[in-house]
Each structure stands twice: as C-alpha cells, then as structure tokens.
Design an enzyme around this catalytic site. Structure first.
Site, mmCIF file in Angstrom:
data_model
loop_
_atom_site.group_PDB
_atom_site.id
_atom_site.type_symbol
_atom_site.label_atom_id
_atom_site.label_comp_id
_atom_site.label_asym_id
_atom_site.label_seq_id
_atom_site.Cartn_x
_atom_site.Cartn_y
_atom_site.Cartn_z
ATOM 1 N N ASP A 7 0.773 -1.261 0.000
ATOM 2 C CA ASP A 7 0.000 0.000 0.000
ATOM 3 C C ASP A 7 0.798 1.303 0.000
ATOM 4 O O ASP A 7 0.449 2.244 0.739
ATOM 5 C CB ASP A 7 -0.953 0.030 1.195
ATOM 6 C CG ASP A 7 -1.968 -1.111 1.180
ATOM 7 O OD1 ASP A 7 -2.043 -1.836 0.179
ATOM 8 O OD2 ASP A 7 -2.687 -1.259 2.179
ATOM 9 N N LYS A 102 -6.192 -5.516 -3.593
ATOM 10 C CA LYS A 102 -6.966 -6.088 -2.495
ATOM 11 C C LYS A 102 -8.089 -5.142 -2.097
ATOM 12 O O LYS A 102 -8.081 -3.960 -2.452
ATOM 13 C CB LYS A 102 -6.063 -6.396 -1.297
ATOM 14 C CG LYS A 102 -5.422 -5.179 -0.641
ATOM 15 C CD LYS A 102 -4.425 -5.609 0.435
ATOM 16 C CE LYS A 102 -3.657 -4.443 1.008
ATOM 17 N NZ LYS A 102 -4.349 -3.712 2.056
ATOM 18 N N CYS A 135 -2.332 -2.855 7.677
ATOM 19 C CA CYS A 135 -2.252 -3.727 6.504
ATOM 20 C C CYS A 135 -1.004 -4.611 6.496
ATOM 21 O O CYS A 135 -1.064 -5.760 6.074
ATOM 22 C CB CYS A 135 -2.347 -2.899 5.233
ATOM 23 S SG CYS A 135 -3.976 -2.134 5.025
#
Length: 196
Positions: A7, A102, A135
């Site tokens: 991310d 995702k 995450c």
C-alpha cells in the site's frame, strides 16, 4: 525470498492524500518509501521477485459492516477506485514485478496472492509498506498462518503513530516472524546465489 510492498499509495503517504488531510502525520512514510526504493533496486539486482500490493475501494466491495469501521473518513474509505489517491506514491512496480489489488487489510483476503506465491516457489516473505499496525501486520499474520516465513523490515515500514509501529513490530517478532533492517536482508541476498 520474495518482497511484498504493501500500500504505498497517495492517500496513505502524500500530504494531500486522505490521511494527510485528515491530520495524520504522514512524514514517517517518506523515510520508509526512500529506504524501500533502495531495497527494491537490491532485490531486483539479486533476482528476488517483487510484488506490489494496493488497496482499492468501490461500491462493489463496500459492505455495510466494512463501511461501519472507525477508520472511515466522510463515509468512505481512502483509495477509491479510479482516483489519484489510489495511485502509487513515489515507488511503483517495475516491468518484471507483479501487482495485487486487495479490498481488505490483508493481501490474502479475496486475492490471488497465495497462488502467486506458491507458483514462485518462494516461502519467505519480506515486508515493506504501510501502515505497519494495520495492513502490514494483517498480511504478515495471514502469511504466518499459511506457513510462509515472515520478515518485516523495520525501516521500510511505517505508521502514523510511532508507538503503533513499535508495538506492531514487537508483536510480529514475538509471535509471527522476524524483524530486520533492509541492510540486513540485502546482505543475505549478497551472500547467497540461491534466493529461494
């Protein structure tokens, strides 16, 4: 080994992204991104595969429960599909890298990640990215449960809260894997011609 970059996106890292505009301190992200840039160069030079992961939200995955979380900003998640906020920040996949999209914190939930990892034959995952306590840790925990080795890089990961970063790394090193620096991992790559 294989590198997972979790991310590194505008909404999480850029001062004008959703987190920055909400008042979160995004300055730790830049240091992690710059260290990750070096790590990625060394990984590619050593023939270590790289997988970028990005989270994307849209109406097709916005369940009522997911949208009720406290991390909501103005009734929606950061990194909305098709927006600048969802794009990569300062680092991006190279031509030989793979990208996973995702919809939840863990990169294993509802994605092809596990199949891709099994196909590469690599069973040690080297983690960079953000945020460490959300995450990154969610994906690291799921990796451990799936019998992958977990190495989280303390200088290539970052969090908005230094305490959250510290305790997440401590939790990972206590129960789910190892914590190391990018330099330590690169030294191992340099010593070995077998990166499996």
């Amino acid at each position: 080994s294989i590198v997972l970059v979790i991310d590194p996106q505008n909404d999480f890292c850029h001062p004008d992204g959703a987190l920055g505009l909400s008042g979160a301190d995004v300055s730790p992200m830049d240091a992690a991104i710059e260290q990750s840039r070096t790590l990625l160069s060394e990984a590619r030079a050593a023939g270590v595969p790289v997988i970028f992961v990005k989270i994307v939200h849209d109406r097709w995955s916005d369940t009522p429960m997911w949208m009720s979380r406290k991390t909501q900003r103005d009734g929606k998640d950061p990194c909305r599909a098709g927006t600048w906020g969802a794009e990569f920040y300062k680092i991006a996949p190279g031509p030989d890298d793979y990208t996973i999209v995702k919809r939840r914190y863990s990169a294993f939930i509802g994605t092809e990640l596990e199949n891709v990892l099994r196909a590469t034959g690599r069973d040690v995952l080297i983690f960079a990215g953000m945020a460490t306590s959300v995450c990154v840790e969610s994906t690291a925990r799921d990796a451990c449960m799936r019998d992958f080795g977990v190495v989280v890089l303390n200088d290539c990961t970052a969090d908005y809260d230094p305490d959250a970063h510290y305790w997440s790394l401590r939790n990972i090193s206590t129960a789910f894997g190892w914590v190391a620096s990018a330099q330590e991992v690169a030294a191992v790559w340099g010593e070995s011609t077998n990166t499996d």
